[in-house]
Design a protein around this motif. Structure first.
Motif: not given
Length: 402
Positions: A239-262
């Motif tokens: 059920v938890e997996t299905m909840r995650k999957m149902s929210s895939l399309e609605q999920r908004t990507l949050l852009s931020r800088p990412i380094t190799a060390e991080e």
């Protein structure tokens, strides 16, 4: 060759230049034809008038001289209408009409003819094609092509319409693919949830039948309850997996800088949680760079967790994680020394895919499916391969987002 090039240039003229060209040709032709008709009408009228002229006086006037030169200009005089016959009078009046109005009549006719020819040669074909295309699109019939290819405004309009048709066809294919995936997903959900329910039902029936009369002892009953609890946990995870999957399309990507060390530190933190089997060694290799990737770190880590969980499940002794970071792209490659994939990428990344029956008791088979969707949502892709030396290699590619 030259005529062909000239005709192509005329065909590809803009709509405005083409209508001006047609009108100019029409007016020139009308003026030339008017001049010829006026000349013929004048000559015809003079021939009629000649029949009613005193010819002796006319020639005397023509031949008269003063100082050896003609002293006046002679013209055939117009006879009175009453002196002419009915036929000659009507012909003479018609010639007067032609001399007065023929230029106006032919100019108007030339304008109408120019507009008609302009429509026939320049507008008719593209308009008919666009009308037919609109009707077919309204019927959801996208299996056609617009053939009008002139390099004018109508050609560009038809080109845009053709691109719209192609995009609609592509969108329809994508929609049908999504519908088929949803249909498969519903069938997989029904199939996957039926198994734990069947097990629970069986245990409940056995306990209800045998526990009251003491046929089943407490130890056996506790084992049944323990197994039932596992099935409940499995359903809870499902059920938890299905909840995650149902929210895939609605999920908004949050852009931020990412380094190799991080990203290196984050993956090490994931390994502390996931690496429970001491017999399997995990090697993490991160290319050193100062580049900063712009993306959603939570999505990237979730995909990484799915890939690591899958590798730890099938690896024999070692797992290698290779990470490369650039400004435009982030790659996470997970290699294991297991048995590799026994199906193609399309099958492995489907919802509820399980490589064997034992897998279905431990996980819902959604890891690769969710990882693929997240990679595509991040502008990248998920690549699955079998290594030459044995084992599987999964590469998650993420593209920079703003």
């Amino acid at each position: 060759m030259g005529d062909g090039i000239s005709m192509d240039k005329i065909k590809n003229l803009s709509v405005r230049k083409t209508i001006l060209l047609y009108l100019a040709v029409g007016f020139i032709c009308s003026f030339l034809l008017s001049a010829v008709i006026v000349k013929i009408a004048t000559y015809t009228q003079e021939q009629i008038w000649w029949n009613y002229v005193d010819q002796d006086k006319y020639f005397e006037a023509v031949n008269g001289e003063k100082g050896g030169k003609p002293y006046y200009r002679t013209e055939i005089p117009r006879p009175a209408s009453s002196d002419m016959s009915s036929t000659d009078r009507h012909i003479s009046e018609f010639c007067d009409f032609l001399q007065t109005y023929i230029a106006l009549i032919l100019s108007a006719t030339a304008s109408c003819a120019s507009v008609f020819l302009f429509y026939k040669h320049k507008l008719k074909q593209p308009i008919e094609e666009l009308e037919q295309a609109s009707r077919r699109i309204a019927r959801n019939d996208l299996d056609f092509h617009i053939t009008y290819e002139n390099q004018d405004e109508m050609g560009r309009l038809c080109g845009e319409f053709e691109r719209m048709r192609e995009q609609l066809a592509q969108n329809n294919k994508e929609l049908w693919r999504m519908v088929e995936e949803e249909r498969t997903l519903r069938a997989a959900i029904a199939h996957d949830i039926r198994s734990p329910l069947s097990v629970l039902k069986g245990y409940q029936e056995m306990l209800m039948d045998y526990l009251p009369d003491g046929t089943v002892d407490i130890k056996t009953a506790m084992e049944m309850l323990s197994e039932s609890w596992k099935q409940i946990e499995r359903m809870d995870h499902f059920v938890e997996t299905m909840r995650k999957m149902s929210s895939l399309e609605q999920r908004t990507l949050l852009s931020r800088p990412i380094t190799a060390e991080e990203i290196k530190a984050d993956i090490r933190a994931e390994l502390i949680v996931l690496e429970t089997d001491e017999k399997k060694k995990v090697v993490l290799k991160v290319q050193e760079t100062t580049d900063r990737f712009q993306g959603d770190k939570e999505v990237i880590l979730e995909v990484t967790e799915n890939l690591l969980s899958n590798a730890l499940r099938y690896a024999k002794k070692q797992i290698t994680i290779n990470v490369s970071v650039t400004q435009q792209e982030l790659k996470i490659c997970v290699e294991d020394d297991g048995s590799g994939f026994d199906s193609d990428m399309e099958t492995v990344t489907q919802a509820f895919y399980q490589q064997n029956v034992k897998d279905s008791l431990n996980h819902a088979g959604m890891g690769m499916y969710i990882s693929r969707l997240y990679c595509e949502k991040h502008g990248g892709r998920l690549v699955l391969e079998n290594r030459t030396a044995g084992g599987a290699e999964v590469t998650a590619i993420f593209r920079r987002i703003v």
